[in-house]
Design a protein around this motif. Structure first.
Motif, short mmCIF file in Angstrom:
data_model
loop_
_atom_site.label_atom_id
_atom_site.label_comp_id
_atom_site.label_asym_id
_atom_site.label_seq_id
_atom_site.Cartn_x
_atom_site.Cartn_y
_atom_site.Cartn_z
N MET A 1 5.25 -7.85 7.12
CA MET A 1 4.07 -7.49 6.37
C MET A 1 3.92 -8.43 5.17
SD MET A 1 1.69 -5.22 6.82
CE MET A 1 2.34 -3.92 7.81
N LYS A 2 5.05 -8.68 4.49
CA LYS A 2 5.02 -9.55 3.31
C LYS A 2 4.54 -10.95 3.67
CE LYS A 2 8.09 -11.06 -0.44
NZ LYS A 2 8.09 -12.51 -0.38
N GLN A 3 5.10 -11.52 4.72
CA GLN A 3 4.71 -12.87 5.13
C GLN A 3 3.25 -12.93 5.55
OE1 GLN A 3 7.67 -13.64 8.14
NE2 GLN A 3 8.85 -14.92 6.75
N LEU A 4 2.76 -11.90 6.20
CA LEU A 4 1.37 -11.86 6.63
C LEU A 4 0.43 -11.96 5.43
CD1 LEU A 4 -0.84 -11.30 8.82
CD2 LEU A 4 -0.58 -8.89 8.20
N TRP A 5 0.65 -11.13 4.42
CA TRP A 5 -0.24 -11.11 3.26
C TRP A 5 -0.07 -12.34 2.39
CZ3 TRP A 5 -4.45 -8.29 2.94
CH2 TRP A 5 -4.56 -7.22 3.83
N GLU A 6 1.15 -12.88 2.31
CA GLU A 6 1.34 -14.13 1.58
C GLU A 6 0.61 -15.27 2.29
OE1 GLU A 6 5.57 -13.45 -0.72
OE2 GLU A 6 5.63 -14.24 1.32
N VAL A 12 2.16 -10.56 -3.47
CA VAL A 12 2.81 -9.43 -2.83
C VAL A 12 3.91 -8.91 -3.74
CG1 VAL A 12 4.16 -8.68 -0.84
CG2 VAL A 12 2.32 -10.37 -0.54
N ILE A 13 3.90 -7.61 -3.99
CA ILE A 13 4.94 -6.95 -4.77
C ILE A 13 5.65 -5.98 -3.83
CG2 ILE A 13 5.44 -5.44 -6.72
CD1 ILE A 13 2.74 -6.44 -7.94
N VAL A 14 6.95 -6.14 -3.70
CA VAL A 14 7.72 -5.28 -2.81
C VAL A 14 8.66 -4.43 -3.64
CG1 VAL A 14 9.41 -5.23 -0.93
CG2 VAL A 14 7.63 -7.00 -0.95
N GLU A 15 8.62 -3.15 -3.41
CA GLU A 15 9.54 -2.20 -4.03
C GLU A 15 10.32 -1.56 -2.88
OE1 GLU A 15 9.90 -1.76 -7.23
OE2 GLU A 15 8.07 -2.63 -8.06
N GLU A 16 11.63 -1.66 -2.91
CA GLU A 16 12.44 -1.16 -1.80
C GLU A 16 13.34 -0.01 -2.21
OE1 GLU A 16 14.59 -4.53 -0.32
OE2 GLU A 16 12.84 -5.34 0.70
N PHE A 41 -9.52 -7.32 -4.55
CA PHE A 41 -9.16 -6.16 -3.73
C PHE A 41 -7.68 -5.85 -3.92
CE2 PHE A 41 -8.26 -9.79 -1.07
CZ PHE A 41 -7.07 -9.46 -0.42
N CYS A 42 -7.28 -4.68 -3.48
CA CYS A 42 -5.89 -4.25 -3.57
C CYS A 42 -5.55 -3.50 -2.29
CB CYS A 42 -5.70 -3.35 -4.78
SG CYS A 42 -4.08 -2.57 -4.84
N VAL A 43 -4.40 -3.78 -1.73
CA VAL A 43 -3.91 -3.07 -0.55
C VAL A 43 -2.54 -2.51 -0.90
CG1 VAL A 43 -3.22 -3.29 1.86
CG2 VAL A 43 -5.12 -4.67 0.99
N VAL A 44 -2.34 -1.23 -0.64
CA VAL A 44 -1.05 -0.59 -0.91
C VAL A 44 -0.52 -0.03 0.41
CG1 VAL A 44 0.14 1.25 -2.15
CG2 VAL A 44 -1.72 0.01 -3.26
N PHE A 45 0.68 -0.44 0.76
CA PHE A 45 1.35 0.10 1.93
C PHE A 45 2.53 0.92 1.45
CE2 PHE A 45 -0.52 -3.75 3.68
CZ PHE A 45 -1.04 -3.30 4.88
N ILE A 46 2.62 2.13 1.94
CA ILE A 46 3.81 2.95 1.67
C ILE A 46 4.45 3.21 3.02
CG2 ILE A 46 4.69 5.16 0.82
CD1 ILE A 46 2.30 5.20 -1.11
#
Length: 57
Positions: A1-6, A12-16, A41-46
């Motif tokens: 997911m991270k690579q796709l949006w980058e 991309v901000i990732v919180e694990e 725009f903003c996209v949030v994935f949980i």
């Protein structure tokens, strides 16, 4: 997911490995920051594989 949006030139901000409370705090921190004011725009994935019985916010 991270690579796709980058690949779309998005920041991309990732919180694990966050608890429900930590997720809520991260979202509030983002909402109150100035960062998203300059965004188009903003996209949030949980994404989670956790146990719903542990969700006590």
């Amino acid at each position: 997911m991270k690579q796709l949006w980058e690949g779309f030139q998005c920041k991309v901000i990732v919180e694990e490995n966050q608890t429900a409370k930590e997720m809520q705090e991260s979202l509030v921190k983002f909402l109150t920051s100035d960062f998203h004011g300059s965004c188009d725009f903003c996209v949030v994935f949980i994404m989670s594989h956790g146990n719903s019985s542990k969700l006590h916010v």
